[in-house]
Write an enzyme that holds these catalytic residues in place. Sequence first.
Site, mmCIF file in Angstrom:
data_model
loop_
_atom_site.group_PDB
_atom_site.id
_atom_site.type_symbol
_atom_site.label_atom_id
_atom_site.label_comp_id
_atom_site.label_asym_id
_atom_site.label_seq_id
_atom_site.Cartn_x
_atom_site.Cartn_y
_atom_site.Cartn_z
ATOM 1 N N ASP A 1 6.139 -0.513 -0.113
ATOM 2 C CA ASP A 1 6.090 -1.013 1.263
ATOM 3 C C ASP A 1 5.019 -2.079 1.471
ATOM 4 O O ASP A 1 4.642 -2.372 2.602
ATOM 5 C CB ASP A 1 5.849 0.140 2.239
ATOM 6 C CG ASP A 1 4.525 0.849 2.011
ATOM 7 O OD1 ASP A 1 3.850 0.544 0.992
ATOM 8 O OD2 ASP A 1 4.136 1.692 2.834
ATOM 9 N N CYS B 1 1.367 -0.674 -2.000
ATOM 10 C CA CYS B 1 1.453 0.166 -3.205
ATOM 11 C C CYS B 1 0.137 0.248 -3.973
ATOM 12 O O CYS B 1 -0.202 1.316 -4.504
ATOM 13 C CB CYS B 1 2.584 -0.296 -4.117
ATOM 14 S SG CYS B 1 2.419 -1.975 -4.765
ATOM 15 N N HIS C 1 4.709 -4.333 -8.579
ATOM 16 C CA HIS C 1 4.471 -2.986 -8.061
ATOM 17 C C HIS C 1 3.392 -2.252 -8.865
ATOM 18 O O HIS C 1 3.239 -2.477 -10.071
ATOM 19 C CB HIS C 1 5.770 -2.184 -8.120
ATOM 20 C CG HIS C 1 5.733 -0.873 -7.400
ATOM 21 N ND1 HIS C 1 5.509 -0.783 -6.039
ATOM 22 C CD2 HIS C 1 5.883 0.391 -7.843
ATOM 23 C CE1 HIS C 1 5.532 0.493 -5.686
ATOM 24 N NE2 HIS C 1 5.756 1.219 -6.756
#
Length: 232
Positions: free
Chosen positions: A101, A104, A210
Site C-alpha cells: 500500500d 511496505c 516491494h
Amino acid sequence: MIPQYGSGSGSGSRSASSSSSLNSSLQDTEDDHTIATILAEEERLKNDGRLGKRLSHLDSIPHTPRVIGDIPDPNDATLDHGRLSDRMTTYGLAELQIQGDGNCQFRALADQLLQNPDYHKYVRKQVVKQLKHHKNLYEGYVPMKYRSYVKKMKKLGEWGDHVTLQAAADRFEAKICLVTSFRDSGYIEILPKDGNPSRELWLSFWSEVHYNSLYQTGEVPTRVNRKKHWLF
C-alpha cells in the site's frame, strides 16, 4: 435571511468528525502505550540474533543511501523476483508478506521491531524525526530540496527508500540486513552511524517494487492481513 446554526446535517457532520478525530486520538494513544511496552520487553530480552549468526558468512556491500530509482519494467521485475526467491531458498529464509500500500518498508520494519506491521505509522514518525533533526547526515544523498523531501516522507503511502532505511538504522540503533533481488549486490548491511547496533532487522527487497519481513524458513509468524499484499 439569517442562517440557523446548531441544527441539521451540518451539525451532525461536525459532531461525527469530532467523534472520529477523538477515536483516532485515543487509538494512537493506546498504540503508543503498546509500542512502549513492546520496546521495553525487547530491551529486557534482547534479540538473540540467531538469523544473523546463521548467515554471518554472507558478504555484504557498503551501503550508500539513495532515493528510489527507476521502477523495472514487467520483464525485468519478473527476473528480479525469481532471483530473490532463489536467494530465499539458498539462505533458508522465508518472507512474511507485507501489504503493498506504499507503506511496505515501514510496515516491514514495524514487523521486525514491534511484531506488528500495523505500527508502521509509529516507525515512519520516528524516521521522519530522525531526518528532520539530523539534516547534516542525510541532505547530501537527497537530490531535491531537503525540506520538501522530509515533508514528502511524512505522508502515509509515500514509498521509503535507502535514505529512510539509513535513518531507521540510526534512529533504532539497528543493523538492517537487506536481502535483495539485485544481480550484483544480493546482501546489504545498513549500520547505524555510530556503528554499535543493539538489534538486527531482516528485510527482503524486491528492487524498487516491494519490501517484506524475513524469518528463518518454518518460523514465519501468523499475522492478520487487513488489505492486499504483494503476491507474485
